[in-house]
Enzyme design. Structure first.
Site, PDB file in Angstrom:
ATOM      1  N   ASP A   1     -48.997 -33.092 -12.338  1.00 20.23           N
ATOM      2  CA  ASP A   1     -47.661 -31.960 -12.029  1.00 20.23           C
ATOM      3  C   ASP A   1     -48.112 -30.493 -12.536  1.00 20.23           C
ATOM      4  OD1 ASP A   1     -45.928 -33.125 -10.416  1.00 20.23           O
ATOM      5  OD2 ASP A   1     -44.760 -33.973 -12.626  1.00 20.23           O
TER       6      ASP A   1
ATOM      7  N   ALA B   1     -28.670 -16.032  -7.834  1.00 21.97           N
ATOM      8  CA  ALA B   1     -29.786 -16.328  -6.783  1.00 21.97           C
ATOM      9  C   ALA B   1     -29.246 -16.329  -5.457  1.00 21.97           C
ATOM     10  CB  ALA B   1     -30.360 -18.458  -7.181  1.00 21.97           C
TER      11      ALA B   1
ATOM     12  N   GLU C   1     -38.847 -15.996 -16.396  1.00 20.08           N
ATOM     13  CA  GLU C   1     -39.762 -15.129 -15.687  1.00 20.08           C
ATOM     14  C   GLU C   1     -39.146 -14.060 -16.633  1.00 20.08           C
ATOM     15  OE1 GLU C   1     -38.631 -17.353 -14.463  1.00 20.08           O
ATOM     16  OE2 GLU C   1     -40.022 -18.175 -12.485  1.00 20.08           O
TER      17      GLU C   1
ATOM     18  N   LYS D   1     -34.257  -4.846 -10.785  1.00 17.89           N
ATOM     19  CA  LYS D   1     -35.995  -5.431 -10.164  1.00 17.89           C
ATOM     20  C   LYS D   1     -35.519  -6.893  -9.165  1.00 17.89           C
ATOM     21  CE  LYS D   1     -37.137  -9.159 -12.972  1.00 17.89           C
ATOM     22  NZ  LYS D   1     -35.746  -9.823 -13.547  1.00 17.89           N
TER      23      LYS D   1
ATOM     24  N   ARG E   1     -31.093 -12.656  -5.806  1.00 14.88           N
ATOM     25  CA  ARG E   1     -31.535 -12.830  -6.545  1.00 14.88           C
ATOM     26  C   ARG E   1     -32.775 -11.368  -6.680  1.00 14.88           C
ATOM     27  NH1 ARG E   1     -35.834 -14.414  -2.621  1.00 14.88           N
ATOM     28  NH2 ARG E   1     -35.217 -12.936  -0.210  1.00 14.88           N
ATOM     29  N   LEU E   2     -31.730 -10.204  -7.415  1.00 16.01           N
ATOM     30  CA  LEU E   2     -31.714  -9.247  -8.490  1.00 16.01           C
ATOM     31  C   LEU E   2     -31.035  -9.639  -9.620  1.00 16.01           C
ATOM     32  CD1 LEU E   2     -31.005  -6.774  -5.973  1.00 16.01           C
ATOM     33  CD2 LEU E   2     -33.034  -6.840  -6.098  1.00 16.01           C
ATOM     34  N   SER E   3     -31.927  -8.586 -10.946  1.00 14.04           N
ATOM     35  CA  SER E   3     -30.797  -7.911 -11.281  1.00 14.04           C
ATOM     36  C   SER E   3     -31.441  -7.284 -12.404  1.00 14.04           C
ATOM     37  CB  SER E   3     -32.046  -9.049 -12.403  1.00 14.04           C
ATOM     38  OG  SER E   3     -32.574  -8.987 -13.623  1.00 14.04           O
TER      39      SER E   3
END
Lengths: 690, 562
Positions: A317, A387, A358, A403, A390-392
């Site tokens: 994996d 999700a 991340e 971002k 898809r931004l924070s």
């Protein structure tokens, strides 16, 4: 899952384990050496049984004068010495086995001691009643409270709890076990440190992980592995041949009007039959399994360990094995007209609300580069990563920092893909093509730059793959990434092949395809959907913290849940085979010198001209025979360390490895006894024993 | 050595090695039923054979079916041949009115020819009628090498085929081996021999008056055809008692060369046949190299020993050119040593000199060649399957040292194969050491031994080595035609034949069922110099360890006595 590739492990496991130094083990081993003289135990090692019987006959021959037709030919003093050394030969072999067992047993005993008299709270109807843990059967359901030992291997069916698995894994940090999902399996003899669990027992007594561990390292219960069985047959065959050789010598001698002392014939027999490998075979097997146990890998059968040595292809994996589990920030790219500090500040603020690994990696990356003051919490409104968007980001004093994925940020700014400034667009494209993930950073409605997230390949892994390749083992990386990303990481890690966008079905199909070509495949996995592939693979390594399904389908379980162990298992399997092969070759090659020692001594009275075969110029027939038999016994002792440690294998291809080992063990086996017997002859004569 | 000795040596190697690759390929094509240039002529004959015998050539057998067919065939051959020998007095083609053989001798002779040993406890011209020679022994001279060849190709198929339980059809294999392989080659050789002066007739023996005026009976008969197959089929049973030392059996230097080269012609070619089966001629070259190394070592020792003056005559005022006792002066020391090495390397057993008269060291070489199990070229088929067994043993012994389950050509060697391999390893020790020990232990059997001391012991060792190794050559001086030795040598021959064939067929069956792992840098290298050395040493080690004590009491003690 993110354990470093090498080192450390050994430190960790040794600290929590019982003392296993040779110093502490030799005393009980010495006692065991005598216990193992019991022919019922020795029958597992036919070569040594023959030696024991010969020793018995020889002892009788020296002490009972009337069954000694050759009385006078062999002095009682010499007869006794020969008999003693024959007994030593058996004892040394037993000692080797006992020593090998010692380490594993010490560990198993300490584990077992915890389970003595352990009680379990078993569900009977709607109630729980206290029963001995040893009475639990597969399918029983037990309730475990904080502070209790889990009474057996099983699967959590209800509850969430922290479990300390140090007893098994040597890792003291508790791990979370919960019902459902991929973390539902628990191991017997581990302690619950919080909450409670309802566990369905999955192993009958005698089948648990602990039992398997013990069975692997205990000589009397151990199942011989396929190669060991085959080797055993060869050794029995050689023993039979030499029995015929020695038994027919007396009639041949009589034809030449001679008579050979039976004690000499007994000595000849024992020196010829492959006692070196015969005596150490079991120790090698046990020590090999013990090495595995010390790696915290439990094999359900020795067969799997041997198969690991034979593997042609490793399916690994990507995540956790080849790369660290998560993508990390590795670079920042400015948009035109933006300063480095501006971008860094915006990225840092925008990542405050991102708790994913991340996001954290961005904060770590930036903090290492710039010292920036983080505005106090009150003035910041964090926007957590989701999700969906898809931004924070964060709103700081009315300024919005965001971002996220390229499309998401563009959509947030109401821009199209074509609106990206050309230099930035080029960089973003480059990042994507290199297998990385580009993120965009926006501040105050303006595009500030891009972040390069990439999979970081574990240090040292590339070199290991190169070693595997040199040994002729292909590595295949399995990843859910798209082919482009996968190819980039594969190139960086130096694997031979990639399965991108992998699904369990794809994995299974790949294993079957490799097997159809006659190859052996090893893989590791933890999820329930890995189970079919684990079962199909010739060597399947399941993670201990994985699902019960995976643990059952695999033939090896890694207690540390470290997928890189697969490589270590291959190494152990190979060492096991090489050690056996090396000592077999050595043992057989030894016989040449023994002939040159014993034959001239034996036939001295019949054909004195055969003294020309006495190449070693041994002192007398008596000293020659005694030296040969002493060498034969002592060589077992001399090789015990090698048998226990295993022959180290450098990363060479089969041809080079064969050449090297043939030189060391083949040629060495031819030469060593010439030197050894000569020296012993000098010593024995010097001591005045013969 | 004389110049003509070097010439003989060069011509011999050229005749053996040059045709081997082509003949090997031819045998592969023949045994796999592919078209060859003889097909237009022989295919109708082949089809006719199948039709008459009721064989379906397309139906392949499992190893068990194959083994049963082989055993049944051998049993029938044995009984028929025994019957012929027992009642030859009442059969035609018996101009000398020779009576039937005694039961033990008939048994021994029948076993000897059925097992491709061709041990001769009888003397051809004195005891056998033309009928017995041609329809009895002659037939076996063809079919017994064909059986060896069949077993070899089964082993080749076992190594080459994947996940299969079919290994070929016994009846088809022996038909093809005889029809396409042995018959055409024999025809060519027989014609060449007739040209060199070997008789081929059914005449009565001829009485002649020699120059000294004494009466001499010259034996006649269909010799050339028999001699051709005796050489090519690694049979070795001569038409005349003294075999190829007889001037009618081996009249000229050229006939000597042709007969000599014929011994190794097919065994050397079959090494390449094997390479074609496994599609890797490097394997063939490695095996051939190992055979050649063993052959050359043996030849060097034997030739050196025979070129030395006889130490027994050292005190006499005689100028000696090599040791010539028991040798044909026509051939001299070197040609005799070369023949002795060749005939024992190849389990042929024909002789052009008396091995009993060789020096101790010179006699040691033929003895060792046989004790190794007749694998240096060896008998037709039998030599190579014996050699392949040693390959498997070498691979198993050293194979573990590369950290993998030992495998040959990708096929793993596991408990079952090892058990069968070990069974074959026991054949020579039982046949030679146990039977030999019995022979020297009792006064009756031991009376057959012509000399006392180490030389006498060598005679017994040689007889049982020759029988178990299915060689058939004899150390004269050993009286073999006694009921005891006829029986025991017969049993040794059966053991030496079927003690190999049955395990080999079983191994083939077991290997065919496996799937071969792909060969690569991680697989055991079975070609190249390293493996040649390993294989050669394994053979010498196994043979040496088994027979060193016995050899010490025989030829070594004799050699060191001087």
């Amino acid at each position: 899952m993110n354990a470093p590739v090498t080192a450390q492990r050994s430190v960790k496991s040794s600290s929590s384990q019982p003392q296993t130094g040779l110093g502490a083990l030799w005393r009980p081993a010495l006692k065991q050496a005598f216990v193992k003289l019991d022919p019922r135990q020795l029958v597992r090692s036919p070569v040594m049984l023959v030696v024991e019987l010969t020793a018995l006959v020889t002892s009788v021959l020296c002490f009972v004068p009337f069954v000694r037709p050759e009385a006078g030919a062999v002095s009682t003093a010499l007869g006794v010495q020969i008999a003693l050394w024959l007994w030593f030969t058996v004892l040394f072999a037993n000692f080797a086995e006992a020593l090998a067992e010692g380490r594993g047993k010490a560990r198993a005993d300490s584990l077992k001691s915890g389970s003595q008299g352990l009680m379990a709270s078993k569900q009977v109807g709607a109630q729980f009643q206290s029963v001995p843990a040893s009475s639990l059967r597969k399918g029983d359901v037990v309730r475990v409270e904080a502070g209790d030992l889990i009474p057996g291997d099983g699967e959590v069916i209800e509850g969430v709890a922290a479990v300390n698995e140090a007893a098994i894994t040597g890792e003291s940090a508790p791990v979370i076990r919960e019902s459902g999902g991929d973390r539902s399996a628990v191991t017997g003899n581990t302690r619950l440190v919080s909450d409670w669990l309802l566990v369905r027992i999955s192993a009958n007594p005698g089948e648990s992980t602990l039992d398997r561990m013990i069975a692997l390292v205990e000589g009397a219960r151990r199942q011989k592995t396929p190669n060991e069985v085959a080797l055993d047959i060869l050794l029995i065959g050689l023993t039979l041949i030499f029995l015929l050789v020695v038994a027919t010598l007396q009639p041949f001698a009589r034809f030449a009007d001679g008579d050979l002392p039976l004690i000499y014939l007994a000595a000849l027999l024992v020196t010829l039959i492959p006692t070196t490998i015969g005596g150490l075979l079991s120790a090698i097997g046990i020590a090999g399994m013990d090495r595995l146990v010390r790696l915290n890998v439990i094999a359900k059968s020795g067969r799997a360990v041997e198969a690991a040595g034979d593997v042609h292809t490793l399916l690994l994996d990507k995540t956790g094995t080849i790369t660290f589990g998560n993508r990390r920030c590795s670079a920042m790219v400015k948009a035109p007209g933006v300063s480095t500090l501006e971008l860094a500040e915006a990225a840092l603020l925008a990542s405050q609300g991102d708790d994913t690994p991340e996001g954290k990696s961005i904060v770590e990356y930036l903090s290492a580069l710039h010292t920036m003051e983080v505005p106090d919490r009150a003035s910041v409104t964090l926007i957590a990563f989701s999700a969906e968007t898809r931004l924070s980001g964060a709103d700081v004093r009315g300024v919005a920092y965001r971002k996220g994925a390229v499309d998401a940020v563009l959509a947030y700014l109401d821009l199209g893909r074509d609106d990206l400034p050309a230099p930035l667009a080029r960089e973003v494209e480059k990042i994507a093509q290199s297998g990385g993930t580009p993120l965009l950073v926006a501040g105050n409605g303006r595009l500030l730059g891009a972040i390069h997230l990439k999979d970081v390949v574990k240090p040292g892994i590339r070199e290991r793959f190169a070693e595997l390749r040199a040994m002729g083992i292909r590595t295949v990386m399995v990843t859910g990434d798209n082919p482009l990303t996968a190819a980039a990481i594969a190139a960086e890690a130096g694997v031979d092949d990639v399965i991108a966008e992998a699904t369990p079905e794809k994995k299974l199909a790949r294993i079957r395809a490799e097997q159809a070509e006659g190859k052996l495949v090893a893989m590791c996995g933890d999820g329930a959907n890995d189970a079919p592939a684990l079962a199909q693979a010739d060597v399947g390594l399941a993670m201990n913290d994985g699902t019960q399904a995976a643990r059952e389908a695999a033939n090896l379980v890694d207690l540390d849940s470290d997928p890189t162990k697969l490589i270590d298992v291959v190494q152990v399997g190979k060492e096991l085979l090489v050690t056996r092969g090396a000592l077999t070759t050595f043992s057989v090659a030894n016989d040449v010198a023994k002939y040159f020692a014993i034959l001239p001594a034996l036939f001295a009275g019949i054909y004195p001209q055969l003294g020309a075969l006495n190449l070693m110029q041994l002192h007398s027939p008596q000293s020659a025979i005694l030296s040969a038999i002493v060498f034969n016994a002592l060589i077992i002792v001399a090789l015990i360390p090698l048998a226990l440690r295993g022959v180290r294998i450098p990363a060479l291809d089969a041809g080079q490895l064969l050449r090297r080992n043939l030189l060391i063990y083949g040629l060495g086996g031819l030469v060593a006894p010439f030197v050894g017997i000569k020296l012993l002859d000098l010593l024995l004569v010097g001591l005045g024993w013969v | 050595m004389h110049d003509y000795d070097w010439l003989l040596l060069a011509a011999f190697f050229l005749l053996v090695l040059a045709p081997a690759p082509f003949l090997g390929r031819y045998f592969y094509r023949v045994m796999e039923g592919q078209r060859t240039w003889l097909s237009p002529v022989l295919q109708p004959v082949e089809r006719l054979c199948y039709r008459v015998a009721g064989v379906d050539p397309e139906r392949e057998q499992s190893w068990r079916g194959y083994a049963l067919a082989l055993l049944a065939f051998t049993l029938v051959c044995l009984l028929v041949l025994m019957s012929i020998l027992l009642v030859q007095g009442a059969l035609p083609l018996n101009p000398q009115q020779l009576a039937g053989l005694s039961l033990p001798l008939a048994f021994n002779t029948a076993v000897s020819f059925v097992t491709n040993t061709n041990w001769q406890a009888y003397s051809g011209e004195a005891q056998l009628s033309y009928f017995s020679q041609m329809l009895g022994l002659g037939v076996q001279n063809f079919v017994s090498p064909a059986v060896g060849l069949a077993v070899l190709v089964v082993l080749c198929r076992g190594l080459a085929r994947q996940s299969s339980d079919r290994l070929g059809n016994f009846w088809v294999d022996i038909t093809r081996a005889v029809l396409y392989g042995l018959l055409p080659l024999c025809l060519v050789l027989a014609v060449l021999l007739v040209w060199q002066g070997v008789p081929q007739n059914f005449s009565d023996y001829v009485s002649a008056t020699t120059l000294q005026g004494s009466e001499q009976t010259l034996p006649m008969g269909p010799a050339a055809s028999q001699i051709a197959i005796k050489q090519l089929g690694t049979n070795g049973g001569g038409f005349f008692g003294v075999n190829s030392a007889h001037p009618f059996e081996n009249p000229t230097a050229l006939s000597n060369l042709l007969e000599l080269a014929s011994i190794l012609l097919i065994p050397a070619a079959l090494v390449f046949t094997f390479g074609h089966y496994v599609r890797d001629l490097r394997q063939s070259r490695a095996i051939l190299a190992s055979m050649l190394v063993l052959f050359v070592i043996g030849l060097a020792v034997c030739a050196w020993a025979e070129l030395q003056p006889n130490p027994a005559l050292a005190g006499l005022p005689i100028e000696q050119v090599g040791s010539l006792e028991g040798k044909e002066a026509r051939f001299g020391s070197f040609a005799s040593a070369l023949w002795a090495t060749t005939t024992t390397a190849a389990s042929n057993g024909s002789v052009n000199a008396m091995h009993d008269s060789f020096s101790a060291l010179g006699g040691l070489v033929p003895l060792v060649n046989m004790l190794l199990g007749e694998i240096v070229f060896g008998g037709v088929g039998a030599g190579l399957y014996g050699m392949l067994l040693f390959v498997l043993i070498a691979v198993f012994l050293a194979g573990l040292m590369i950290g993998r389950t030992p495998a040959y050509l990708g096929k793993k060697l596991e408990a079952r194969e090892v058990r069968l391999m070990v069974a074959t390893l026991l054949v020579m020790p039982v046949g030679v050491l146990v039977f030999g020990a019995l022979a020297v232990s009792f006064a009756g059997p031991a009376a057959s031994i012509g000399n006392p001391g180490p030389h006498g012991f060598s005679q017994a060792l040689y007889a049982y080595g020759s029988a178990t190794g299915n060689n058939g050559s004899a150390f004269a001086g050993f009286t073999a035609d006694t009921p005891y030795h006829n029986l025991m040598l017969g049993l040794a021959m059966l053991l030496g034949r079927f003690g190999y064939i049955l395990p080999v067929l079983a191994i083939a069956g077991s290997l065919a069922a496996k799937r071969a792992a792909p060969q690569g840098q991680n697989s055991f290298p079975t070609h190249g110099p390293l493996f040649v050395v390993l294989l050669t040493l394994t053979i010498l080690l196994v043979g040496g360890l088994t027979f060193m004590p016995a050899l010490a009491l025989g030829p070594l003690a004799e050699y060191l006595a001087f």
